[in-house]
Design an enzyme around this catalytic site. Structure first.
Site, PDB file in Angstrom:
ATOM      1  N   ASP A  34       0.800  -1.242   0.000  1.00  0.00           N
ATOM      2  CA  ASP A  34       0.000   0.000   0.000  1.00  0.00           C
ATOM      3  C   ASP A  34       0.832   1.290   0.000  1.00  0.00           C
ATOM      4  O   ASP A  34       0.488   2.255   0.698  1.00  0.00           O
ATOM      5  CB  ASP A  34      -0.952   0.029   1.207  1.00  0.00           C
ATOM      6  CG  ASP A  34      -1.945  -1.123   1.204  1.00  0.00           C
ATOM      7  OD1 ASP A  34      -1.777  -2.047   0.394  1.00  0.00           O
ATOM      8  OD2 ASP A  34      -2.871  -1.108   2.026  1.00  0.00           O
ATOM      9  N   LYS A  77      -6.881  -5.143  -3.252  1.00  0.00           N
ATOM     10  CA  LYS A  77      -7.718  -5.641  -2.152  1.00  0.00           C
ATOM     11  C   LYS A  77      -8.732  -4.582  -1.776  1.00  0.00           C
ATOM     12  O   LYS A  77      -8.547  -3.403  -2.060  1.00  0.00           O
ATOM     13  CB  LYS A  77      -6.847  -6.005  -0.944  1.00  0.00           C
ATOM     14  CG  LYS A  77      -6.057  -4.833  -0.388  1.00  0.00           C
ATOM     15  CD  LYS A  77      -5.028  -5.302   0.625  1.00  0.00           C
ATOM     16  CE  LYS A  77      -4.117  -4.186   1.060  1.00  0.00           C
ATOM     17  NZ  LYS A  77      -4.766  -3.094   1.789  1.00  0.00           N
ATOM     18  N   CYS A 136      -2.154  -2.521   7.569  1.00  0.00           N
ATOM     19  CA  CYS A 136      -2.025  -3.460   6.449  1.00  0.00           C
ATOM     20  C   CYS A 136      -0.707  -4.217   6.466  1.00  0.00           C
ATOM     21  O   CYS A 136      -0.658  -5.379   6.054  1.00  0.00           O
ATOM     22  CB  CYS A 136      -2.235  -2.710   5.141  1.00  0.00           C
ATOM     23  SG  CYS A 136      -3.947  -2.136   4.999  1.00  0.00           S
TER      24      CYS A 136
END
Ligand SMILES: [Zn+2]
Length: 191
Positions: free
Chosen positions: A10, A96, A144
């Protein structure tokens, strides 16, 4: 066949300073991760990225009762990876949180995204490529990255966390440090 994979979690504009859900100094990990990318590329090891890939009405957004402001909406600048990070052109991307009713913190919930299609789960892709060890870096340590590392361990990968290649949100002070301790306790090695 690669044995090692670098998983970049991310590293998106919305999680960097100036973004919708910025991690303080999140962009400081970019040069650190770049060094790892260069090394893995040179050694013909695998590099993959994960991205939050939300629709504009995602369940994790405050308008839908979720905890977060809108972020990483597909097609917006905030969705894109940090522009200073160079990646090989064929770097596999895993998306995701793309279903409006489902959030996903772990990269292992991500599907390979290519040519407008989403196909393989990250764990299956890694195994098909002969990967046994993963090195995890990116944002955010306490969300994450943590979830990705814990899933990597669950999936049986030898798991390294690149300590200076992660940064956390710290909604509660110390969340990131606690996340690192938890990852280590579950079997991840800090490097
Ligand atoms: Zn998200």
């Amino acid at each position: 066949m690669p044995q090692k994979a670098l998983i970049i979690v991310d590293l998106q504009n919305d999680f960097c300073p100036g973004g919708a859900l910025a991690v303080t100094n999140g962009d400081q990990v970019v040069p650190v991760i770049q060094d790892w990318v260069n090394r893995f590329h040179h050694d013909h090891q695998l590099i993959v990225t994960t991205q939050d890939a939300h629709p504009s009405n995602h369940v994790s957004f405050q308008a839908q009762g979720g905890p977060w402001p809108p972020h990483c909406v597909v097609g917006t600048p905030g969705f894109r990876l940090h522009p200073d990070l160079w990646l090989p052109a064929d770097t596999p991307q895993f998306h995701k949180g793309f279903r409006e009713d489902q959030d996903a913190y772990s990269g292992f919930e991500g599907l390979l995204s290519e040519g407008g299609q989403r196909t393989l789960l990250l764990a299956d892709f890694l195994r098909q490529n002969g990967v046994t060890e993963v090195y995890v870096a990116g944002l955010a340590t306490d969300y994450c990255v943590r979830a990705t590392v814990l899933d990597a361990l669950k999936e049986g990968f030898k798991t390294w966390v690149i300590a200076d290649g992660v940064k956390g949100v710290d909604v509660n002070p110390g969340d990131s440090d606690r996340a690192l301790v938890e990852m280590a306790r579950r079997g991840a090695e800090l490097i």
